[in-house]
Design a protein around this motif. Structure first.
Motif, PDB file in Angstrom:
ATOM      1  N   VAL A 128       0.865  -1.181   0.000  1.00  0.00           N
ATOM      2  CA  VAL A 128       0.000   0.000   0.000  1.00  0.00           C
ATOM      3  C   VAL A 128       0.897   1.225   0.000  1.00  0.00           C
ATOM      4  O   VAL A 128       2.030   1.173   0.467  1.00  0.00           O
ATOM      5  CB  VAL A 128      -0.919   0.059   1.235  1.00  0.00           C
ATOM      6  N   THR A 176      -3.310   0.060  -4.152  1.00  0.00           N
ATOM      7  CA  THR A 176      -4.162   0.537  -3.066  1.00  0.00           C
ATOM      8  C   THR A 176      -3.359   1.628  -2.370  1.00  0.00           C
ATOM      9  O   THR A 176      -2.245   1.398  -1.908  1.00  0.00           O
ATOM     10  CB  THR A 176      -4.482  -0.591  -2.084  1.00  0.00           C
ATOM     11  N   THR A 177      -3.931   2.787  -2.326  1.00  0.00           N
ATOM     12  CA  THR A 177      -3.125   3.933  -1.899  1.00  0.00           C
ATOM     13  C   THR A 177      -4.018   4.983  -1.257  1.00  0.00           C
ATOM     14  O   THR A 177      -5.232   4.978  -1.473  1.00  0.00           O
ATOM     15  CB  THR A 177      -2.384   4.525  -3.111  1.00  0.00           C
ATOM     16  N   TYR A 195      -9.072   1.722  -2.759  1.00  0.00           N
ATOM     17  CA  TYR A 195      -8.734   0.307  -2.733  1.00  0.00           C
ATOM     18  C   TYR A 195      -8.581  -0.240  -4.141  1.00  0.00           C
ATOM     19  O   TYR A 195      -9.493  -0.128  -4.948  1.00  0.00           O
ATOM     20  CB  TYR A 195      -9.809  -0.469  -1.983  1.00  0.00           C
TER      21      TYR A 195
END
Lengths: 339, 339
Positions: free
Chosen positions: B276, B292-293, B331
């Motif tokens: 992430v 995902t960030t 997501y």
DNA sequence: CTGTTAGCGCGTTCAC
DNA sequence: GTGAACGCGCTAACAG
């Protein structure tokens, strides 16, 4: 605010003398210069740029016009880099840089108008080149100094611009693929009314033809910026009866997208297909596989455009120039040799 | 150049009247306004900014200071985006943006001096935050309006700045990993004297501790920007006796590098390890796997900083503000659930 | 070598 | 409601 008068008073000379030492006028005695300079420092004098601009009718500032955000390209690392290139010379020449902030074409147009009519800047750098662009036309009409980064659509010989030889670069990088044994080579480019795309694509075709390989329309795809639309295109490409073994992509960032799609479809780069592209942005070095790409020297593109513009602004009769920045292919890991 | 006098002459009124209609002074009769406006348009009048600045002692311009290129971060798509954010409000307010062009800390310092002393700009936005920064200190000393994007190192309550709650963001994104069953979670960040890194890392640790999971030093790595050095670090990380199953990376661009290294070592994301990161730059969407960030709303960061700065410049007594831009986790596909 | 004068284009009193 | 006069800070003649 401490003015020239304050310094004059403090030194016991006249304002014009102070002005002269600021300009480092040779006819001022070293003594007074020294005295005045000291006073300036002591009082914390700094010349007021507006006042000076008003009288000398020059601003020592240049405007940099970014493409409208319709050209979603703004996320491209190309821009910070070219800004740095421009900055490297403006800074050296003690010029300042005013950035356009408009988002739409219309806004940008208004902004440029203000810049030139309001005497905000001495000249302008256009970071894009569009067909029938109002801004460009306006600048030409007014005879206002400007340079284009890229290739102008019209009047190529009448507009000084700095560019790469994208045709030859496209040809050469394609030839590299050919040298590695590839015959079925595709091209993926951005909007086809961008000259970069056109030129690079033309080079690609030329290389193919010269080598006697087929150049098929089904091998050429154009897609805004890779999202949903691009995905299908790439999938179609790879499910052709004879899918390409090599792909020329017109831009590193785009390559990243292509790479993802390819892998997603189970094709590996460079094992199954080789990939080459353009720009040599930092990204192309850290991605896997590292991209074989043509380094177009973005920084230099910026620096030279600033240099050319400044020359133009100080000497209005400076001739139109076409500056070509050399490119260089950097070989990395996205290409494999075909048996 | 057509001046106020020309318009006056053409209309048969006095220069001051023209000046008043420009300012839309209510005590001017609608008739004369109309007349004057027409003449302005006909003659192509545009107010000369230098002249105006000289008398009103304001420039309606703000300076944007980029980090020195020592912070190699310039290639980060963060910057064009924040520039666009700033531009969106400066344009609306008819302000212009002057970009710093210095490369070294020293050059930048000189530049800022010119900007403020020479009355180039009304205020300044700092796109970085460094410990013991000369520029920052200078601005404070002079009482010159400025805002920082990010968190100031000293005097947090005395400097208006706009930032994300990076601690909580770091905590939350780590919790997401934990929710997915991960316990062994590593952190890869940039220079540890950047506050973003510090805060995000602290959040990461907090999440781990709260969940009762081990936070080990061997799980935390700091690397300038991922090249040779980073490679080893990542390799070491993955060859620990118990390698992490999840990694929190402090920046999307860095994630790309990490991703490459991981894959190169044969570990697949998200199959073998989940990833992430932060920023939600365009890139994170087109890479494989899509990241995902946490979307930190870069554009808004820019817009709000410009807004705050402008408010400050028009009203010097504007109180210090700490503006926190909400973030949002997006997501995508770089995280997998652990059994 | 240096001082005096004038004026760049505009906004702003202060009168009328 | 409008004009005349002044000054912002600086440079550029023109003198001397």
């Amino acid at each position: 605010m401490v003015t020239i008068k304050d310094v004059a008073k403090a030194t016991g000379v006249s304002p014009s003398t102070v002005s002269r030492v600021i300009a480092d006028n040779p006819r001022i005695s070293p003594d007074t210069k020294k005295k005045v300079r000291k006073a300036m420092k002591d009082l914390g004098y700094h010349t007021n740029i507006s006042a000076r601009n008003l009288v000398v009718k020059s601003t020592k500032a240049i405007g940099v016009i970014m493409p409208s955000s319709a050209d979603k390209a703004l996320q491209n690392p190309f821009f910070p880099e070219i800004l740095r290139g421009i900055g490297s010379v403006t800074h050296r020449m003690k010029y300042s840089v005013t950035l356009s902030s408009g988002q739409t074409e219309e806004e940008i147009y208004e902004e440029v108008q203000r810049m030139v009519f309001g005497s905000y800047v001495d000249g302008v750098i256009l970071l894009y080149s569009r067909l029938n662009d109002r801004v460009t036309n306006f600048l030409i009409e007014r005879g206002f100094p400007f340079v284009i980064v890229g290739k102008p659509y019209e009047n190529v010989n009448g507009i000084t611009h700095v560019d790469n030889d994208n045709f030859t670069a496209g040809k050469e990088i394609t030839e590299h693929l050919i040298d590695q044994g590839h015959e079925k080579i595709a091209f993926i480019g951005g909007s086809k009314d961008l000259f970069v795309t056109i030129d690079r694509e033309a080079g690609y075709e030329a290389a193919l033809q010269e080598a006697g390989h087929e150049v098929s329309d089904s091998y050429k795809i154009h897609t805004e910026f890779l999202k949903s639309g691009g995905r299908e295109a790439v999938e179609n490409l790879m499910s052709l009866k004879t899918p390409p073994t090599g792909i020329v992509v017109s831009d590193d960032l785009m390559s990243v997208g292509v790479l993802s799609m390819l892998e997603e479809s189970g094709v590996k780069v460079p094992r199954d297909v080789s990939l080459v592209s353009f720009n040599n942005v930092y990204l192309s070095e850290i991605i896997l596989p590292a991209l074989t790409t043509v380094d177009i020297q973005i920084h230099e593109l910026g620096a030279q455009s600033a240099k050319a513009l400044i020359e133009k602004t100080v000497n209005k009769t400076e001739p139109v120039k076409r500056i070509s920045i050399p490119y260089e292919i950097v070989y990395r890991d996205s290409v494999s040799r075909l048996p």
